[in-house]
Each structure stands twice: as C-alpha cells, then as structure tokens.
Write a protein that holds these residues in place. Structure first.
Motif, PDB file in Angstrom:
ATOM      1  N   GLU A 178     -43.234  53.884  34.034  1.00 14.73           N
ATOM      2  CA  GLU A 178     -44.300  53.493  34.958  1.00 14.73           C
ATOM      3  C   GLU A 178     -44.057  52.126  35.598  1.00 14.73           C
ATOM      4  N   ILE A 179     -43.043  51.412  35.103  1.00 18.16           N
ATOM      5  CA  ILE A 179     -42.786  50.057  35.586  1.00 18.16           C
ATOM      6  C   ILE A 179     -41.864  50.079  36.800  1.00 18.16           C
ATOM      7  N   VAL A 180     -42.219  49.299  37.802  1.00 19.72           N
ATOM      8  CA  VAL A 180     -41.373  49.172  38.993  1.00 19.72           C
ATOM      9  C   VAL A 180     -40.108  48.413  38.612  1.00 19.72           C
ATOM     10  N   SER A 181     -38.995  48.748  39.234  1.00 21.18           N
ATOM     11  CA  SER A 181     -37.720  48.095  38.917  1.00 21.18           C
ATOM     12  C   SER A 181     -37.857  46.579  38.986  1.00 21.18           C
ATOM     13  N   PRO A 182     -37.317  45.866  37.965  1.00 20.28           N
ATOM     14  CA  PRO A 182     -37.442  44.402  37.943  1.00 20.28           C
ATOM     15  C   PRO A 182     -36.705  43.750  39.100  1.00 20.28           C
ATOM     16  N   LYS A 183     -37.213  42.591  39.518  1.00 23.92           N
ATOM     17  CA  LYS A 183     -36.595  41.858  40.598  1.00 23.92           C
ATOM     18  C   LYS A 183     -35.370  41.098  40.116  1.00 23.92           C
ATOM     19  N   LYS A 184     -34.635  40.523  41.056  1.00 23.37           N
ATOM     20  CA  LYS A 184     -33.385  39.847  40.758  1.00 23.37           C
ATOM     21  C   LYS A 184     -33.567  38.725  39.738  1.00 23.37           C
ATOM     22  N   ASN A 185     -34.577  37.880  39.916  1.00 30.00           N
ATOM     23  CA  ASN A 185     -34.793  36.773  38.992  1.00 30.00           C
ATOM     24  C   ASN A 185     -35.193  37.250  37.598  1.00 30.00           C
ATOM     25  N   GLN A 186     -35.928  38.352  37.530  1.00 28.21           N
ATOM     26  CA  GLN A 186     -36.285  38.909  36.232  1.00 28.21           C
ATOM     27  C   GLN A 186     -35.060  39.406  35.487  1.00 28.21           C
ATOM     28  N   LEU A 187     -34.151  40.039  36.217  1.00 25.73           N
ATOM     29  CA  LEU A 187     -32.912  40.515  35.599  1.00 25.73           C
ATOM     30  C   LEU A 187     -32.052  39.345  35.136  1.00 25.73           C
ATOM     31  N   LEU A 188     -31.986  38.300  35.937  1.00 25.07           N
ATOM     32  CA  LEU A 188     -31.218  37.120  35.558  1.00 25.07           C
ATOM     33  C   LEU A 188     -31.799  36.499  34.299  1.00 25.07           C
ATOM     34  N   PHE A 189     -33.112  36.388  34.232  1.00 21.10           N
ATOM     35  CA  PHE A 189     -33.772  35.810  33.068  1.00 21.10           C
ATOM     36  C   PHE A 189     -33.495  36.645  31.818  1.00 21.10           C
ATOM     37  N   LEU A 206     -25.172  23.922  29.049  1.00 22.70           N
ATOM     38  CA  LEU A 206     -25.649  24.775  30.125  1.00 22.70           C
ATOM     39  C   LEU A 206     -24.489  25.398  30.901  1.00 22.70           C
ATOM     40  N   ASP A 207     -23.387  24.661  31.012  1.00 19.94           N
ATOM     41  CA  ASP A 207     -22.225  25.161  31.759  1.00 19.94           C
ATOM     42  C   ASP A 207     -21.743  26.515  31.231  1.00 19.94           C
ATOM     43  N   PHE A 208     -21.760  26.673  29.915  1.00 19.96           N
ATOM     44  CA  PHE A 208     -21.301  27.927  29.304  1.00 19.96           C
ATOM     45  C   PHE A 208     -22.097  29.107  29.842  1.00 19.96           C
ATOM     46  N   TYR A 209     -23.421  28.981  29.853  1.00 16.65           N
ATOM     47  CA  TYR A 209     -24.290  30.079  30.281  1.00 16.65           C
ATOM     48  C   TYR A 209     -24.200  30.295  31.796  1.00 16.65           C
ATOM     49  N   ALA A 210     -24.094  29.217  32.535  1.00 17.20           N
ATOM     50  CA  ALA A 210     -23.964  29.333  33.985  1.00 17.20           C
ATOM     51  C   ALA A 210     -22.671  30.048  34.361  1.00 17.20           C
ATOM     52  N   ASP A 211     -21.566  29.682  33.698  1.00 19.28           N
ATOM     53  CA  ASP A 211     -20.273  30.321  33.977  1.00 19.28           C
ATOM     54  C   ASP A 211     -20.333  31.826  33.717  1.00 19.28           C
ATOM     55  N   HIS A 212     -20.942  32.203  32.597  1.00 23.62           N
ATOM     56  CA  HIS A 212     -20.997  33.626  32.242  1.00 23.62           C
ATOM     57  C   HIS A 212     -21.915  34.414  33.170  1.00 23.62           C
ATOM     58  N   LEU A 213     -22.846  33.720  33.811  1.00 23.85           N
ATOM     59  CA  LEU A 213     -23.769  34.396  34.721  1.00 23.85           C
ATOM     60  C   LEU A 213     -23.386  34.172  36.187  1.00 23.85           C
ATOM     61  N   HIS A 214     -22.216  33.544  36.386  1.00 20.74           N
ATOM     62  CA  HIS A 214     -21.623  33.357  37.724  1.00 20.74           C
ATOM     63  C   HIS A 214     -22.527  32.534  38.643  1.00 20.74           C
ATOM     64  N   LEU A 215     -23.082  31.449  38.069  1.00 21.79           N
ATOM     65  CA  LEU A 215     -23.928  30.531  38.829  1.00 21.79           C
ATOM     66  C   LEU A 215     -23.545  29.096  38.505  1.00 21.79           C
ATOM     67  N   THR A 216     -23.966  28.165  39.339  1.00 20.70           N
ATOM     68  CA  THR A 216     -23.823  26.758  38.988  1.00 20.70           C
ATOM     69  C   THR A 216     -24.917  26.421  37.976  1.00 20.70           C
ATOM     70  N   PRO A 217     -24.700  25.430  37.133  1.00 21.87           N
ATOM     71  CA  PRO A 217     -25.755  25.039  36.181  1.00 21.87           C
ATOM     72  C   PRO A 217     -27.083  24.730  36.865  1.00 21.87           C
ATOM     73  N   SER A 219     -28.239  25.907  39.745  1.00 22.92           N
ATOM     74  CA  SER A 219     -28.859  27.143  40.241  1.00 22.92           C
ATOM     75  C   SER A 219     -29.466  27.955  39.105  1.00 22.92           C
ATOM     76  N   LEU A 220     -28.744  28.024  37.984  1.00 25.04           N
ATOM     77  CA  LEU A 220     -29.262  28.768  36.840  1.00 25.04           C
ATOM     78  C   LEU A 220     -30.552  28.140  36.323  1.00 25.04           C
ATOM     79  N   SER A 221     -30.524  26.823  36.152  1.00 28.68           N
ATOM     80  CA  SER A 221     -31.697  26.142  35.610  1.00 28.68           C
ATOM     81  C   SER A 221     -32.910  26.315  36.519  1.00 28.68           C
ATOM     82  N   ALA A 222     -32.690  26.215  37.829  1.00 33.55           N
ATOM     83  CA  ALA A 222     -33.790  26.371  38.787  1.00 33.55           C
ATOM     84  C   ALA A 222     -34.355  27.786  38.751  1.00 33.55           C
TER      85      ALA A 222
END
Length: 290
Positions: A178-189, A206-217, A219-222
């Motif tokens: 019944e749930i609508v597909s999650p948005k981009k930020n929800q999937l990232l979170f 933070l760099d470790f997590y940003a690298d694995h998620l293909h973002l700058t630290p 951008s990830l934090s924001a």
C-alpha cells in the motif's frame, strides 16, 4: 555477541516477576511494565503484543511512540530501551531463543529473512481491528499451553511462534503493497543507515560513507539532515555512543578493551569522544550500574 552483555531469559523473568520455568522461551502477560531505561540487547527474540495503553520504545536510534493495538518484533542483536508513555499498559510477550524455534527445522536462515526483527523501520506494526481478535486468540493459546504441563508443550509453543511470525510477515507484506515508492532521499537515508549498521565499529569518518554512496561528504550530510533532522556525522557518533553504553554495562570488559573494540586509538581518545556525546566519562556511566 560474547563481549556484549545481554538480557537473559532469567533476567527478563525477574524483571517481570514471572516464573522462569524454561531456559529456551518465556511467556509474559503483564499489566505493568518495569521500564528499563538504559540501552541493552537480549539473548532472545521477542514478539510483543501491546493490547491496551501506550509505551515509548527506542530501537537503535529510532524512537517510537506505540499505541495499542500493535505488535513489536525485536531480534536479539537490536539495542533497545523503553520509557513510560501512558499510565495504562497491558501487553503479552513471547521471548524465545533462535535455537529453540529452529530446533529440528531444516531452514536455519528462516529468522534472518524476517526483516522486521532487525530492521529499525519495521519493528512496530499497528494492528487494525480485524487483526486484534486473531492475535488475542494466539496469545491466549500460548498462555494456556504455558500453564498446562504436557509432553508436547515445547513443540506446541514453537508452532504458535511460527504462526505469529507468519501472521506478522503477512501483515507487513500487505502494508508494503500500500506504500508509494520511496523518494530518492528516503532511499539514500535507508542505504546510509544500512551501511552504518554494518561498519560503525570500524569506520567513524564521514568520508567512508560518502565514498560508498558516491557522494561528497558535504552532500551526504546535507541530504541526511534534510531527511532526518540530523547530520550524517551525528548519526555516526550517536550509533557509536549507543554501542559504547551497552558495552560499558559489561564490567568484564575494561574501558581500554571497549575503546579497542570500537576502533579508537586509545582509552583517552575514546573517553573524550564519549564525554563529548554524553556529558559524562565512560567510568561515570559505568558506575550508574553499581
């Protein structure tokens, strides 16, 4: 898990003041909840049926205000604690070890596939009125079996636990459809939290997590702050502090050993980190349990 202090079934029986008649499972029917407000893990799984009233639960860094009727599912590895949210609370709980449930069962990965035991987004399942009668009857049957000594008592209780798990899984599947597909930020979170859960003991940068998620630290934090209200760095720090609180309750471990387990260079660095996040030293926190 050997280095982590866990609540045993015996300790749960003392906490709820119910007889500890079995070493593999425990049934509790309670009109009062002895709230334990420090984070802990348990040696057993738990399926909790909130029948009346309300309770506040923290599982990991997720906080829930749970109103009846609802089901709570908790795996053994989940760090949790409970605080009062209502003067009224009636609930039934079945605690069980994985070894008990899976005794003689060919599929040893069965519990691992039930995401609602470990996923902090799935621990709480509100019930519709149509489901309440079914869960009332299931928990009544468990209680009747518990108080009636029979040759097949353990096997019967085991079958009811399997039934509860299948019922919960079915309701989760209905809910997810019944749930609508999650948005981009929800999937990232969600991906960030999954990555954090698997790596926080070794990686605090933070760099470790940003690298694995293909973002700058930055951008990830924001993105994480926009989604959750807390920066990615705050999530990392709070996850480590929560683990430290659990470890510090095990007095067989020295503070130096805990610092090493959490990948700090030494006890002093760990102490400064812990004090910055909690306002007290690791030793002062440990003394609370004397």
């Amino acid at each position: 898990m050997n280095n982590v202090k866990t609540f045993s079934l015996s300790r749960h029986s003392r906490l709820f003041a119910v007889p500890d008649s079995n070493k593999e499972y425990l049934f509790v029917r309670s009109g009062e909840r002895p709230y334990y407000e420090e984070p802990y893990r348990a040696e057993s799984y738990a399926i909790v049926y909130i029948k009346e009233g309300a309770v506040k639960m923290n599982a990991g860094l997720t906080s829930y205000n749970i109103n009846a009727p609802a089901i709570i599912t908790l795996g053994a590895s989940v760090i949790r604690y409970f605080t009062k949210n209502s003067d009224l609370l009636k609930m039934d709980v079945i605690f069980f070890k994985d070894s008990f449930l899976l005794e003689g069962y060919a599929d040893h990965f069965f519990l691992g596939r039930q995401e609602f035991f470990e996923n902090n987004d799935l621990h709480v399942l509100p019930l519709k009125e149509a489901d309440v009668n079914k869960f009332n009857k299931l928990y009544d049957l468990i209680q009747l079996t518990q108080i009636t000594t029979t040759y097949h008592q353990a096997a019967i209780v085991r079958s009811y636990i399997f039934t509860l798990i299948y019922e919960v899984d079915d309701l989760h599947r209905q809910h997810s459809s019944e749930i609508v597909s999650p948005k981009k930020n929800q999937l990232l979170f969600a991906n960030f939290r999954k990555l954090l859960s698997a790596n926080y003991k070794q990686e605090r940068k933070l760099d470790f997590y940003a690298d694995h998620l293909h973002l700058t630290p930055k951008s990830l934090s924001a993105a994480i702050k926009k989604q959750s209200g807390k920066s990615a760095g705050k999530w990392i720090d709070e996850t480590i502090i929560l683990e430290a609180k659990v470890l510090l309750q095990n007095k067989k471990l020295t503070v130096s050993q805990i610092a090493d387990m959490l990948n700090f260079s030494d006890q002093s660095v760990f102490g400064k980190f812990f004090r910055a996040g909690t306002g007290i030293s690791p030793m002062a926190y440990r003394k609370k349990f004397d």
